[in-house]
Write a protein that holds these residues in place. Structure first.
Motif, mmCIF file in Angstrom:
data_model
loop_
_atom_site.group_PDB
_atom_site.id
_atom_site.type_symbol
_atom_site.label_atom_id
_atom_site.label_comp_id
_atom_site.label_asym_id
_atom_site.label_seq_id
_atom_site.Cartn_x
_atom_site.Cartn_y
_atom_site.Cartn_z
ATOM 1 N N PRO A 1 20.818 -3.902 -3.101
ATOM 2 C CA PRO A 1 20.015 -4.503 -2.029
ATOM 3 C C PRO A 1 20.837 -5.086 -0.890
ATOM 4 O O PRO A 1 20.294 -5.429 0.147
ATOM 5 N N ASN B 1 6.412 1.886 8.621
ATOM 6 C CA ASN B 1 6.936 2.574 9.801
ATOM 7 C C ASN B 1 7.858 3.728 9.397
ATOM 8 O O ASN B 1 8.162 3.918 8.226
ATOM 9 N N TRP C 1 19.156 -0.834 2.855
ATOM 10 C CA TRP C 1 17.858 -0.286 2.466
ATOM 11 C C TRP C 1 16.764 -1.119 3.114
ATOM 12 O O TRP C 1 16.888 -2.330 3.242
ATOM 13 N N PRO C 2 15.671 -0.461 3.490
ATOM 14 C CA PRO C 2 14.567 -1.243 4.038
ATOM 15 C C PRO C 2 14.106 -2.291 3.027
ATOM 16 O O PRO C 2 14.106 -2.059 1.826
ATOM 17 N N LEU C 3 13.683 -3.435 3.570
ATOM 18 C CA LEU C 3 13.310 -4.571 2.741
ATOM 19 C C LEU C 3 12.191 -4.239 1.762
ATOM 20 O O LEU C 3 12.169 -4.720 0.627
ATOM 21 N N VAL C 4 11.299 -3.365 2.187
ATOM 22 C CA VAL C 4 10.181 -3.024 1.316
ATOM 23 C C VAL C 4 10.689 -2.366 0.040
ATOM 24 O O VAL C 4 10.136 -2.571 -1.044
ATOM 25 N N SER D 1 3.203 2.919 13.276
ATOM 26 C CA SER D 1 3.142 2.766 11.816
ATOM 27 C C SER D 1 1.833 3.322 11.283
ATOM 28 O O SER D 1 0.880 3.515 12.027
ATOM 29 N N ASP E 1 11.018 4.243 9.759
ATOM 30 C CA ASP E 1 12.279 3.879 9.110
ATOM 31 C C ASP E 1 12.063 3.651 7.616
ATOM 32 O O ASP E 1 12.842 4.111 6.783
ATOM 33 N N GLN E 2 10.981 2.972 7.284
ATOM 34 C CA GLN E 2 10.699 2.716 5.878
ATOM 35 C C GLN E 2 10.319 4.004 5.170
ATOM 36 O O GLN E 2 10.720 4.266 4.026
ATOM 37 N N ASP F 1 13.711 -2.988 -1.276
ATOM 38 C CA ASP F 1 14.315 -4.075 -2.051
ATOM 39 C C ASP F 1 13.248 -4.737 -2.912
ATOM 40 O O ASP F 1 13.441 -4.956 -4.110
ATOM 41 N N GLU G 1 12.841 -4.763 -6.998
ATOM 42 C CA GLU G 1 12.736 -6.053 -7.694
ATOM 43 C C GLU G 1 11.494 -6.066 -8.567
ATOM 44 O O GLU G 1 11.520 -6.501 -9.713
ATOM 45 N N ASP H 1 2.927 -8.149 1.544
ATOM 46 C CA ASP H 1 3.801 -8.353 2.699
ATOM 47 C C ASP H 1 3.592 -7.311 3.777
ATOM 48 O O ASP H 1 3.794 -7.583 4.946
ATOM 49 N N TYR H 2 3.272 -6.110 3.388
ATOM 50 C CA TYR H 2 3.207 -5.019 4.359
ATOM 51 C C TYR H 2 1.815 -4.437 4.425
ATOM 52 O O TYR H 2 1.226 -4.095 3.412
#
Lengths: 221, 719
Positions: A201, A177, A205-208, A138, A179-180, A210, A214, A172-173
């Motif tokens: 969502p 990486n 889709w990667p959570l980041v 990452s 994938d994101q 989402d 939001e 959060d991050y």
């Protein structure tokens, strides 16, 4: 055909040397000559200092996307460094054996990279190129923000600006990486911005992203 | 008798005269007038007349004319006699007359068709004309029935209405008359349907609509009368149900005083049973009732929760009261489901859904899982003291708890809280082995062995500890005297994790530890003992000036107090070094010994809190009327930690589940993966979708899964 096949073992990368020699050897000589102008003699690599020099001669900033594209063309592995093999590969493909020709080749290179078929590959390459450590998977947020700006800034200005802003304020991050990273590319290509009506969502889709979507929706409300 | 022609030829006029005479006679007989019956000779004579008239050679074959004559006999009779006689009557009398005339007509048809029989043998057949019987019946229909059916229908409906209102009517008559309607359809039900049934159903519909609001008072489904044709019955029931129940269902159910909610509110179980029986008959009729039931139970549950929230003072909920009330609510409505609602699955489901809603609500910051665990804890603690709570009550309560747990989605959270509290019970309180085992057996039965394995291990440990203690006491018997000492060995995996500390024990205690270590090494192989001093208790003799008092303190507290055996006075720093506790623990301990209810130590300065510059002295002046004092050290039961631990376990559980699924499916779209994962884990908890997504991403980074290059919404297992 290759008379000089077994004999010339001058450099460590001798196998490819032969292939190159079999083409226009004068061109290759000039390419090598150009290489030596920027390379560090003890390591036989163009190091960051050499790259800076190169950039100034090409009249591009070293954070310009075109240098990254050049690296891509060379299939350079280590950020900030060009090996002779990589140099040869890149310049031969660009048919450039002088600094001027190289300069002139850049616009064409850009066009090539921006072709839909190549850009995804280039985009992924850009990420890998920034992985400096052996097992690194990452990249830290700061670098990602810079990279996004360089790579996608001109084509997806709005998305990049918003996403960079989001990445900077969220907690959060700490890293992103592959994938994101690729997810963001898909996002720019598939989702209209800023309305983002197609975004769902519940899909993969990667959570980041989402959270990003939001966050924007809340801002817009 | 003879004419100018062949004397054997029957002329039309002659024949008709004979026939007319016979008809008159027949009518008189049928109308009940005094008239002798036909003798066989007359019968044969009439037949022969017709016969002869038919077989005569033209121009004397009178078949056609006979046929027409036959028809006109009926027509005349109907028009001049039958119809007027019916029309001049009213109500039931009209019906009777109709019925009578109908019967007469049938007989007349029978007789006359016998007389005229020969026509049916050849004439009607050859010419494909309606048979004699048909003519007779059609005549009645055309000339009588068609003219009277409207009025008759009115009368019938009026009578049925009378019966509905509770009056007696002549059902046999009604049946006969309705049969007439049927038969006048001559092979089809159309006349019955068009001339009677349609009107009847319509009228019934409006009748039941008007009556719908009073249905509850009436105890039974209005009987479907027997006089109606059997086809009508299902249609009528349908109408009834539609109007009584379906169309007004919503209002009925919601009606202020008699609707379903009201019945539930007022506990009118009989009425509810009745409602169930009625709605049961309609397709999908029970659904709105079950819905009303679910809403009602949910509302009641929510009210209890709110009550508890409001009553919670300083953040602590009276969970004993709340859980009790919820259990009672459940028992009450379960009885309803089984009795009033005949154990129907719709109602079981409604009850379950209702409970699942409010049983998962937080009350003043505590989750329902925690509250339930606390409830159990208090139940078992009090059980020792309160003899009024006998075993069977406890058992019943345990059963209720297990049932309630079924509705709570965060079961793993309950398990963790329960385990922590169980540990405290086992180690510090008096516990009842039977009760502890009973609840675990029931939980195991409901939720599986894995759910209870750790807790069971803990209870078993306590038994084993007793055995070890006996063994240890035998072992030290005869060895140099050590302080009385009890050890409980805990199996690490079962018990919650406790902090260890490098406490410097007073020398007397060190000897105890060492001797137990030696004993244990003999009894077991390759086991490492980790001493948890934070859980120990100590009985110390405090030699105060006025009188000695026995102090029951924790090991930490004992270590601090014993430090004063050798020195009068110690600073905080000195204590810290000597006892080797961390700051947090030392402050807590010192606070309990110098700033709380019992001041065994004097603190300088005498402030309310401990600071690092304080110094302490043994308070020889301390005294109390009690001879034994228990000094509680407030426990550090951390709700946050429990939640954190459970979250961590959940992450592992989700990972394991995802890998398991992908390993078997190899390729799976995102949504399916998520839903299968949720399904798999639902027995223990309801996984957060976001958490699942995060775990998927983590697994991608760790190369367990990858995204499909063609389709980014699908994942592939990386072998």
């Amino acid at each position: 055909m290759r008379r000089s096949s077994a004999a010339s073992k001058k450099k460590s990368d001798s196998v490819t040397t032969d292939l190159f020699r079999s083409g226009s050897s004068k061109e290759m000589d000039r390419i090598d000559h150009l290489f030596n102008q920027y390379a560090n003699t003890s390591s036989n690599l163009i190091d960051p200092e050499g790259v800076e020099q190169l950039c100034s001669n090409l009249e591009v900033s070293h954070t310009d996307i075109r240098i990254l594209m050049l690296a891509w063309k060379m299939k350079a592995e280590k950020q900030g460094y060009f090996t002779q093999e990589e140099w040869r590969r890149g310049l031969k493909a660009l048919r450039a054996d002088t600094i001027n020709k190289l300069k002139k080749a850049l616009p064409e290179l850009e066009k090539e990279v921006r072709r839909q078929t190549n850009f995804a590959d280039f985009y992924a390459y850009a990420f890998r190129y920034c992985l400096t450590e052996e097992k690194q998977k990452s990249i830290d947020i700061e670098t990602i923000c810079q990279l996004l700006d360089i790579v996608m800034g001109s084509t997806f200005r709005a998305q990049v600006d918003y996403f960079v802003e989001y990445l900077k304020i969220q907690n959060d991050y700490k890293v992103i990486n592959m994938d994101q990273w690729m997810g963001f590319y898909r996002f720019c290509n598939e989702i209209s911005f800023p309305d983002m009506t197609e975004y769902n969502p519940e899909l993969a889709w990667p959570l980041v992203l989402d959270s990003f979507v939001e966050w924007i929706s809340e801002k817009q409300a | 008798m003879s004419s100018g022609q062949n004397p054997n030829i029957v002329t039309m006029e002659k024949g008709f005269d004979l026939i007319d005479a016979a008809v008159i006679k027949l009518k008189r007989i049928l109308e009940g007038k005094p008239e002798p019956d036909f003798v066989p000779g007359e019968y044969i004579g009439n037949y022969t007349t017709v016969y002869n008239m038919c077989i005569q050679k033209p121009p004397h074959d009178w078949s056609q004319q006979l046929y027409e004559k036959y028809g006109s006999i009926f027509k005349d009779y109907a028009t001049h006699t039958v119809l007027p006689s019916i029309m001049e009557k009213h109500d039931e009398y009209m019906l009777r007359e109709l019925s009578r005339r109908w019967d007469i007509n049938k007989i007349m048809v029978r007789w006359l068709s016998r007389f005229f029989f020969y026509l049916d043998r050849y004439f009607t057949v050859r010419r494909s004309f309606p048979s004699l019987t048909q003519v007779g019946m059609t005549s009645f229909r055309d000339h009588v029935y068609n003219n009277v059916h409207f009025n008759v229908k009115q009368v019938i409906i009026a009578l049925i209405h009378k019966e509905r209102e509770g009056q007696q009517i002549d059902r046999a008559l009604l049946k006969n008359v309705l049969d007439i309607f049927v038969e006048n359809g001559i092979g089809s039900m159309k006349r019955y349907e068009d001339d009677f049934e349609d009107f009847f159903l319509q009228e019934s519909a409006s009748y039941y609509s008007r009556r719908s609001s009073r249905w509850i008072q009436e105890d039974s489904c209005p009987e479907v009368a027997h006089y109606l044709h059997s086809d009508t019955e299902p249609k009528l029931v349908d109408i009834m149900q539609t109007h009584l129940l379906v169309l007004v269902a919503k209002q009925l159910l919601e009606k202020e005083n008699s609707g379903c909610s009201a019945l539930l509110r007022d506990d009118k179980t009989d009425d509810l049973s009745r409602m169930y029986r009625l709605y049961h008959a309609i397709p999908k009729g029970l659904e709105p009732v079950a819905e009303a039931f679910r809403l009602h139970v949910t509302a009641e549950g929510n009210a209890l929760i709110k009550q508890a929230e409001d009553a919670a003072t300083s953040g602590s909920v009276e969970e004993q009261v709340l859980v009790r009330k919820i259990i009672d609510l459940h028992d009450k409505y379960m009885v309803y489901v089984m009795d009033c609602f005949q154990n129907h699955t719709l109602f079981h489901k409604a009850l379950k859904e209702a409970f699942e809603v409010f049983c998962n609500k937080k009350v003043a910051g505590s989750s329902s899982a925690e509250l339930l665990a606390t409830f159990c804890d208090n139940l078992f603690r009090k059980a020792g003291n309160d003899k009024s709570n006998d075993d069977s009550t406890i058992e019943a309560t345990i059963d209720s708890v297990v049932k309630l747990l079924d509705y709570i989605s965060d079961k793993d959270l309950f398990a963790e809280f329960y385990r922590k509290k169980q540990a405290r019970r086992l180690l510090f309180g008096k516990f009842n082995d039977d009760h502890e085992r009973s609840i675990l057996t029931k939980l195991k039965g409901q939720f599986g062995g894995q759910f209870t394995s750790k807790m069971e291990g803990m209870v078993t440990d306590m038994q084993l500890a007793k055995d070890h203690q006996t063994g240890f006491e035998e072992y030290i018997n005869g060895k140099p005297k050590v302080v009385d000492f009890t050890v409980t060995v805990l199996t690490t995996g079962f018990w919650p994790s406790y902090k260890t500390s490098d406490l410097n024990l007073p020398v007397e205690m060190v000897n105890c530890i060492e001797s137990f270590k030696a004993y244990y090494a003999i009894k077991t192989n390759h086991r490492r003992l980790m001493w948890i001093y934070s859980l120990g208790t100590c009985n110390l003799n405090g030699r105060f000036d006025s009188k000695p008092i026995e102090l029951i303190v924790s090991t930490y507290q004992a270590a601090v107090l014993c430090a004063f055996n050798n020195t009068e006075r110690l600073t905080y720093q000195e204590l810290l070094e000597q006892v080797n506790l961390n700051h947090e623990d030392l402050v807590r301990v010192l606070h309990s010994l110098s700033c709380a209810k019992y001041k065994f130590l004097n603190k300088q300065p005498a402030s309310k809190t401990i600071s690092k510059t304080d110094s302490f002295e043994f308070n020889s002046k301390f005294t109390d009327k009690m001879r034994r004092i228990k000094v509680p050290l407030p426990p550090v039961d951390d709700r946050k930690k429990v939640v954190e631990d459970v979250d961590k376990d959940r992450r592992y559980a989700i990972d394991a589940s995802l890998v398991r699924i992908m390993k078997s499916r190899k390729v799976l779209p995102h949504q399916q993966l998520v839903s299968e994962c949720v399904e798999q884990l639902s027995r223990m908890f309801k996984p957060d979708i976001k958490m699942i997504k995060k775990r998927i991403e983590d697994l991608i980074t760790r190369d367990y899964l990858e995204r499909d290059t063609e389709n980014p919404n699908t994942f592939k297992y990386v072998a």
